[in-house]
Design a protein around this motif. Sequence first.
Motif, PDB file in Angstrom:
ATOM      1  N   ILE A  24     -16.673  25.553  31.589  1.00  0.00           N
ATOM      2  CA  ILE A  24     -16.807  24.414  32.494  1.00  0.00           C
ATOM      3  C   ILE A  24     -17.611  24.822  33.726  1.00  0.00           C
ATOM      4  CG2 ILE A  24     -15.543  22.839  34.003  1.00  0.00           C
ATOM      5  CD1 ILE A  24     -13.361  22.716  31.934  1.00  0.00           C
ATOM      6  N   GLU A  25     -17.395  26.050  34.192  1.00  0.00           N
ATOM      7  CA  GLU A  25     -18.185  26.530  35.325  1.00  0.00           C
ATOM      8  C   GLU A  25     -19.667  26.646  34.952  1.00  0.00           C
ATOM      9  OE1 GLU A  25     -16.574  30.071  36.952  1.00  0.00           O
ATOM     10  OE2 GLU A  25     -14.751  29.083  37.673  1.00  0.00           O
ATOM     11  N   TYR A  26     -19.927  27.057  33.715  1.00  0.00           N
ATOM     12  CA  TYR A  26     -21.311  27.112  33.261  1.00  0.00           C
ATOM     13  C   TYR A  26     -21.912  25.703  33.187  1.00  0.00           C
ATOM     14  CZ  TYR A  26     -20.428  31.976  31.859  1.00  0.00           C
ATOM     15  OH  TYR A  26     -20.120  33.307  31.851  1.00  0.00           O
ATOM     16  N   ALA A  27     -21.096  24.725  32.766  1.00  0.00           N
ATOM     17  CA  ALA A  27     -21.570  23.333  32.713  1.00  0.00           C
ATOM     18  C   ALA A  27     -21.909  22.838  34.116  1.00  0.00           C
ATOM     19  CB  ALA A  27     -20.516  22.440  32.068  1.00  0.00           C
ATOM     20  N   LEU A  28     -21.077  23.191  35.090  1.00  0.00           N
ATOM     21  CA  LEU A  28     -21.372  22.817  36.474  1.00  0.00           C
ATOM     22  C   LEU A  28     -22.641  23.498  36.958  1.00  0.00           C
ATOM     23  CD1 LEU A  28     -17.760  22.930  37.947  1.00  0.00           C
ATOM     24  CD2 LEU A  28     -19.183  20.894  37.640  1.00  0.00           C
ATOM     25  N   GLY A  29     -22.920  24.701  36.424  1.00  0.00           N
ATOM     26  CA  GLY A  29     -24.174  25.368  36.741  1.00  0.00           C
ATOM     27  C   GLY A  29     -25.378  24.604  36.211  1.00  0.00           C
ATOM     28  N   ALA A  30     -25.230  24.009  35.020  1.00  0.00           N
ATOM     29  CA  ALA A  30     -26.305  23.181  34.463  1.00  0.00           C
ATOM     30  C   ALA A  30     -26.546  21.961  35.334  1.00  0.00           C
ATOM     31  CB  ALA A  30     -25.952  22.754  33.039  1.00  0.00           C
ATOM     32  N   VAL A  31     -25.472  21.404  35.889  1.00  0.00           N
ATOM     33  CA  VAL A  31     -25.605  20.256  36.791  1.00  0.00           C
ATOM     34  C   VAL A  31     -26.323  20.671  38.068  1.00  0.00           C
ATOM     35  CG1 VAL A  31     -24.335  18.590  38.208  1.00  0.00           C
ATOM     36  CG2 VAL A  31     -23.556  19.108  35.886  1.00  0.00           C
ATOM     37  N   ALA A  32     -25.929  21.819  38.620  1.00  0.00           N
ATOM     38  CA  ALA A  32     -26.501  22.289  39.887  1.00  0.00           C
ATOM     39  C   ALA A  32     -27.983  22.633  39.770  1.00  0.00           C
ATOM     40  CB  ALA A  32     -25.721  23.496  40.400  1.00  0.00           C
ATOM     41  N   SER A  33     -28.438  22.910  38.548  1.00  0.00           N
ATOM     42  CA  SER A  33     -29.860  23.210  38.357  1.00  0.00           C
ATOM     43  C   SER A  33     -30.652  21.979  37.929  1.00  0.00           C
ATOM     44  CB  SER A  33     -30.027  24.313  37.308  1.00  0.00           C
ATOM     45  OG  SER A  33     -29.535  23.896  36.051  1.00  0.00           O
ATOM     46  N   GLY A  34     -29.969  20.838  37.808  1.00  0.00           N
ATOM     47  CA  GLY A  34     -30.641  19.605  37.405  1.00  0.00           C
ATOM     48  C   GLY A  34     -31.344  18.933  38.571  1.00  0.00           C
ATOM     49  N   ALA A  35     -32.037  17.851  38.281  1.00  0.00           N
ATOM     50  CA  ALA A  35     -32.777  17.118  39.310  1.00  0.00           C
ATOM     51  C   ALA A  35     -31.805  16.514  40.329  1.00  0.00           C
ATOM     52  CB  ALA A  35     -33.605  16.010  38.667  1.00  0.00           C
ATOM     53  N   PRO A  36     -32.177  16.498  41.613  1.00  0.00           N
ATOM     54  CA  PRO A  36     -31.280  15.960  42.645  1.00  0.00           C
ATOM     55  C   PRO A  36     -31.047  14.464  42.484  1.00  0.00           C
ATOM     56  CG  PRO A  36     -33.436  16.476  43.575  1.00  0.00           C
ATOM     57  CD  PRO A  36     -33.421  17.028  42.190  1.00  0.00           C
ATOM     58  N   THR A  71     -23.190  -2.495  32.580  1.00  0.00           N
ATOM     59  CA  THR A  71     -22.836  -3.915  32.525  1.00  0.00           C
ATOM     60  C   THR A  71     -23.687  -4.619  33.579  1.00  0.00           C
ATOM     61  OG1 THR A  71     -21.106  -3.901  34.219  1.00  0.00           O
ATOM     62  CG2 THR A  71     -20.457  -3.196  31.995  1.00  0.00           C
ATOM     63  N   PRO A  72     -23.633  -5.942  33.668  1.00  0.00           N
ATOM     64  CA  PRO A  72     -24.419  -6.624  34.703  1.00  0.00           C
ATOM     65  C   PRO A  72     -24.097  -6.183  36.127  1.00  0.00           C
ATOM     66  CG  PRO A  72     -23.725  -8.195  33.034  1.00  0.00           C
ATOM     67  CD  PRO A  72     -23.029  -6.901  32.714  1.00  0.00           C
ATOM     68  N   ASN A  73     -22.910  -5.587  36.360  1.00  0.00           N
ATOM     69  CA  ASN A  73     -22.533  -5.191  37.721  1.00  0.00           C
ATOM     70  C   ASN A  73     -22.207  -3.706  37.852  1.00  0.00           C
ATOM     71  OD1 ASN A  73     -20.141  -5.789  36.146  1.00  0.00           O
ATOM     72  ND2 ASN A  73     -18.971  -5.498  38.024  1.00  0.00           N
ATOM     73  N   ILE A  74     -22.572  -2.881  36.855  1.00  0.00           N
ATOM     74  CA  ILE A  74     -22.313  -1.439  36.918  1.00  0.00           C
ATOM     75  C   ILE A  74     -23.560  -0.675  36.481  1.00  0.00           C
ATOM     76  CG2 ILE A  74     -20.939   0.494  36.025  1.00  0.00           C
ATOM     77  CD1 ILE A  74     -18.636  -1.411  35.596  1.00  0.00           C
ATOM     78  N   GLY A  75     -23.912   0.366  37.252  1.00  0.00           N
ATOM     79  CA  GLY A  75     -25.040   1.223  36.909  1.00  0.00           C
ATOM     80  C   GLY A  75     -24.644   2.684  36.963  1.00  0.00           C
ATOM     81  N   MET A  76     -25.452   3.543  36.352  1.00  0.00           N
ATOM     82  CA  MET A  76     -25.110   4.953  36.222  1.00  0.00           C
ATOM     83  C   MET A  76     -26.369   5.805  36.291  1.00  0.00           C
ATOM     84  SD  MET A  76     -23.391   6.783  32.846  1.00  0.00           S
ATOM     85  CE  MET A  76     -21.941   5.735  32.863  1.00  0.00           C
ATOM     86  N   CYS A  77     -26.250   7.001  36.875  1.00  0.00           N
ATOM     87  CA  CYS A  77     -27.315   7.992  36.812  1.00  0.00           C
ATOM     88  C   CYS A  77     -26.681   9.367  36.732  1.00  0.00           C
ATOM     89  CB  CYS A  77     -28.286   7.865  37.978  1.00  0.00           C
ATOM     90  SG  CYS A  77     -27.576   8.283  39.564  1.00  0.00           S
ATOM     91  N   TYR A  78     -27.493  10.423  36.625  1.00  0.00           N
ATOM     92  CA  TYR A  78     -26.944  11.744  36.342  1.00  0.00           C
ATOM     93  C   TYR A  78     -27.783  12.851  36.947  1.00  0.00           C
ATOM     94  CZ  TYR A  78     -30.684  12.879  33.046  1.00  0.00           C
ATOM     95  OH  TYR A  78     -31.908  13.177  32.489  1.00  0.00           O
ATOM     96  N   SER A  79     -27.162  14.028  36.988  1.00  0.00           N
ATOM     97  CA  SER A  79     -27.862  15.297  37.176  1.00  0.00           C
ATOM     98  C   SER A  79     -27.396  16.223  36.071  1.00  0.00           C
ATOM     99  CB  SER A  79     -27.552  15.913  38.548  1.00  0.00           C
ATOM    100  OG  SER A  79     -28.185  15.211  39.583  1.00  0.00           O
ATOM    101  N   GLY A  80     -28.338  16.923  35.436  1.00  0.00           N
ATOM    102  CA  GLY A  80     -27.976  17.825  34.350  1.00  0.00           C
ATOM    103  C   GLY A  80     -28.821  17.601  33.112  1.00  0.00           C
ATOM    104  N   MET A  81     -28.173  17.599  31.957  1.00  0.00           N
ATOM    105  CA  MET A  81     -28.851  17.536  30.667  1.00  0.00           C
ATOM    106  C   MET A  81     -28.998  16.093  30.184  1.00  0.00           C
ATOM    107  SD  MET A  81     -26.984  20.771  28.818  1.00  0.00           S
ATOM    108  CE  MET A  81     -28.034  20.639  27.356  1.00  0.00           C
ATOM    109  N   GLY A  82     -30.245  15.674  29.977  1.00  0.00           N
ATOM    110  CA  GLY A  82     -30.527  14.306  29.570  1.00  0.00           C
ATOM    111  C   GLY A  82     -29.881  13.865  28.274  1.00  0.00           C
ATOM    112  N   PHE A 132     -19.748  18.591  28.436  1.00  0.00           N
ATOM    113  CA  PHE A 132     -20.985  17.883  28.753  1.00  0.00           C
ATOM    114  C   PHE A 132     -21.644  18.551  29.956  1.00  0.00           C
ATOM    115  CE2 PHE A 132     -18.656  14.632  26.441  1.00  0.00           C
ATOM    116  CZ  PHE A 132     -19.646  14.097  25.629  1.00  0.00           C
ATOM    117  N   GLY A 133     -22.939  18.778  29.854  1.00  0.00           N
ATOM    118  CA  GLY A 133     -23.663  19.439  30.936  1.00  0.00           C
ATOM    119  C   GLY A 133     -24.232  18.462  31.936  1.00  0.00           C
ATOM    120  N   VAL A 134     -23.450  17.467  32.314  1.00  0.00           N
ATOM    121  CA  VAL A 134     -23.906  16.460  33.279  1.00  0.00           C
ATOM    122  C   VAL A 134     -22.778  16.085  34.233  1.00  0.00           C
ATOM    123  CG1 VAL A 134     -25.668  15.371  31.830  1.00  0.00           C
ATOM    124  CG2 VAL A 134     -23.324  14.564  31.706  1.00  0.00           C
TER     125      VAL A 134
END
Length: 236
Positions: A24-36, A71-82, A132-134
Amino acid sequence: MAGTSERYSFSLTTFSPSGKLVQIEYALGAVASGAPTIGIKATNGVVLATEKKHKSFLCDESSVWKIESITPNIGMCYSGMGPDYRLLVKNARKAAQTYLLQYGEQIPTIQLVQRVANVMQEYTHSGGVRPFGVSLLICGWDNGKPALLQCDPSGSFFPWKATAMGKNFTTGKTFLEKRYNPDIELQDAIHTAILALKESFEGQMTAENIELGLVTERGFRRLTVPEVQDYLANVL
């Protein structure tokens, strides 16, 4: 101790002697190296801002989006692995449609976050899988109020007034701590989000390499390239 730690680093379902799940710490590392990615909750909405850079100028930019509508009133974005994000978007949309068919109304933001977090948590104690790496930023509008929540690879989730994820996230959070105001309105939040994103941005910021998403009482939408360009012209 280093050798002891390495013995547990490849096992997802075994705790290390210090009580950590190293994968899990490695997964958080993937997030930390992802796009801001930046999220700011205003009094009348929420803004999401993220960097979108392609590996080659030959890529068709219209085919890849980082900010998605659930949904029409919910959106999502990420940092990490696409690719991991794509699976979670699919799962979230399925959960939202199941709720709509069962109850005849759109799923509340917090319930959607809980269901996505349950999926991510399941992948931390199952054999033969990896976390999940995100990390996700999910925004919504419920009962006349905006909501902004973050969901991590461990399956934990928590609400934010404003936050930053991805590369140099500490720089972004420090900037937001200095600039955030509880009474901030959406237009000011958009400007602040762009400036916060610029703090950890590498290279020239243009309307083609960042994305902006907004949720208001009228719903969620991703801004078009000309709209993003107008905001950049006003801020930079």
